[in-house]
Enzyme design. Structure first.
Site, PDB file in Angstrom:
ATOM      1  N   SER A 143      26.513  39.587  -5.825  1.00 40.35           N
ATOM      2  CA  SER A 143      26.683  38.594  -6.901  1.00 40.35           C
ATOM      3  C   SER A 143      27.841  39.024  -7.791  1.00 40.35           C
ATOM      4  O   SER A 143      28.267  40.179  -7.759  1.00 40.35           O
ATOM      5  CB  SER A 143      25.380  38.548  -7.711  1.00 40.35           C
ATOM      6  OG  SER A 143      25.561  37.867  -8.932  1.00 40.35           O
ATOM      7  N   TYR A 156      17.852  40.628 -12.484  1.00 43.71           N
ATOM      8  CA  TYR A 156      18.804  40.128 -11.477  1.00 43.71           C
ATOM      9  C   TYR A 156      20.060  41.006 -11.478  1.00 43.71           C
ATOM     10  O   TYR A 156      20.532  41.432 -10.430  1.00 43.71           O
ATOM     11  CB  TYR A 156      19.147  38.670 -11.777  1.00 43.71           C
ATOM     12  CG  TYR A 156      19.975  37.996 -10.705  1.00 43.71           C
ATOM     13  CD1 TYR A 156      19.371  37.519  -9.541  1.00 43.71           C
ATOM     14  CD2 TYR A 156      21.357  37.846 -10.844  1.00 43.71           C
ATOM     15  CE1 TYR A 156      20.127  36.894  -8.552  1.00 43.71           C
ATOM     16  CE2 TYR A 156      22.106  37.228  -9.868  1.00 43.71           C
ATOM     17  CZ  TYR A 156      21.493  36.757  -8.721  1.00 43.71           C
ATOM     18  OH  TYR A 156      22.254  36.139  -7.741  1.00 43.71           O
TER      19      TYR A 156
END
Ligand code: NAP
Length: 251
Positions: A143, A156
């Site tokens: 990410s 996350y």
């Protein structure tokens, strides 16, 4: 001349291939010739139809990846059905949003378990086979938050930063065994994962204004990077986290 991007005869496991980025990656690998094993918890009907259209050999393994319980069976079933395993794409992932000050243990553990713990133990199960048979390709879906802090997503960011570190760590251990471990870091893609951001007009406008390409990515646009990292074209590429981000990190 042989095409270095050709995946004919290769077998790939893609987790979370029912939708979004996992589906886009599965289709791209199939178009390059790979047979696909889709591991996930939801219906794979849509992906199955796409695979039929592409004329791809396709197998579904029902698996809830919130624990590591199914990882050995995913690899075993792949070998049982297709007789080989060449590529693993750790794509399945979740996100939980809340201010750090209020973040719960449940939101911490749920995200870390799917995004990092299962990705490691599935890589271990696949890696054991790949090392024993002389090589393979592992691709982790990282990410922008493997590089940056993010807002209201502590678990996350921790999981995706951890996944980037794990990519480098496994590459160091397995590169000389013929196993390439790399990651793709998507920027902002239009999938379920980002629905809340796209539904918030202010957040959506602020994100779009920062993307040099000026738009959200589509899952198909990750396909080229996935085929590259899954194929012989990347045999000397180890431990990279490759951004596919419309220029986000260049800004
Ligand atoms: P998505 O549409 O929400 O896809 C997530 C996938 O993970 C789905 O297939 C989902 O299955 C699967 N999954 C989640 N928990 C699971 C579990 N316990 N067991 C089995 N499968 C599970 O979002 P996406 O954007 O395509 O996300 C795919 C990956 O890309 C994730 O790792 C995400 O973090 C990463 N990523 C996305 C973006 C973006 O902009 N979209 C950016 C950077 C990174 P279900 O459908 O059954 O829930």
């Amino acid at each position: 001349m042989a095409n270095p991007f050709d995946l004919s005869d290769r077998v790939a496991i893609v987790t979370g291939a029912n939708t979004g980025i996992g589906q886009g990656v599965a289709v791209a690998l199939a178009q390059a010739g790979a047979s696909i094993v889709a591991a996930g918890r939801s219906s794979m009907h849509e992906t199955e139809a796409m695979m039929k259209e592409a004329g791809t050999r396709f197998h579904i393994v029902k698996a809830d990846l919130s624990t590591i319980e199914p990882v050995k069976a995913i690899v075993a079933e792949t070998l049982n059905v297709f007789g080989r395993l060449d590529i693993l794409v750790n794509n399945a992932g979740i996100i939980r949003r809340a201010d750090a000050i209020d973040f719960t243990e449940d939101d911490w553990d749920a995200v870390m378990d799917v995004n990092l713990k299962t990705a490691f133990f599935l890589s271990q199960a696949a890696g054991r086979h790949m090392i024993a048979t002389g090589g393979g390709k592992i691709i982790n879906i990282a990410s922008m938050l493997s590089f940056q802090g993010g807002i209201r997503v502590p678990s996350y960011t921790a999981s995706k930063s951890g996944l980037a570190g794990l990519t480098r760590q496994l590459a160091c251990e397995w590169a000389d065994k013929g196993v390439n471990v790399n990651a793709i870091a998507p920027g902002y893609f239009a999938t379920n994962n980002t629905a809340a951001l796209r539904d918030d007009p202010d957040r959506c406008a602020s994100i779009l204004s920062r993307i040099p390409a000026g738009r959200w990515g589509t899952p198909a646009e990750l396909g080229g990077a996935a085929v590259f990292l899954a194929s012989g074209a990347s045999d000397y590429v180890h431990g990279v986290v490759l951004p596919v981000d419309g220029g986000w990190l260049a800004r």
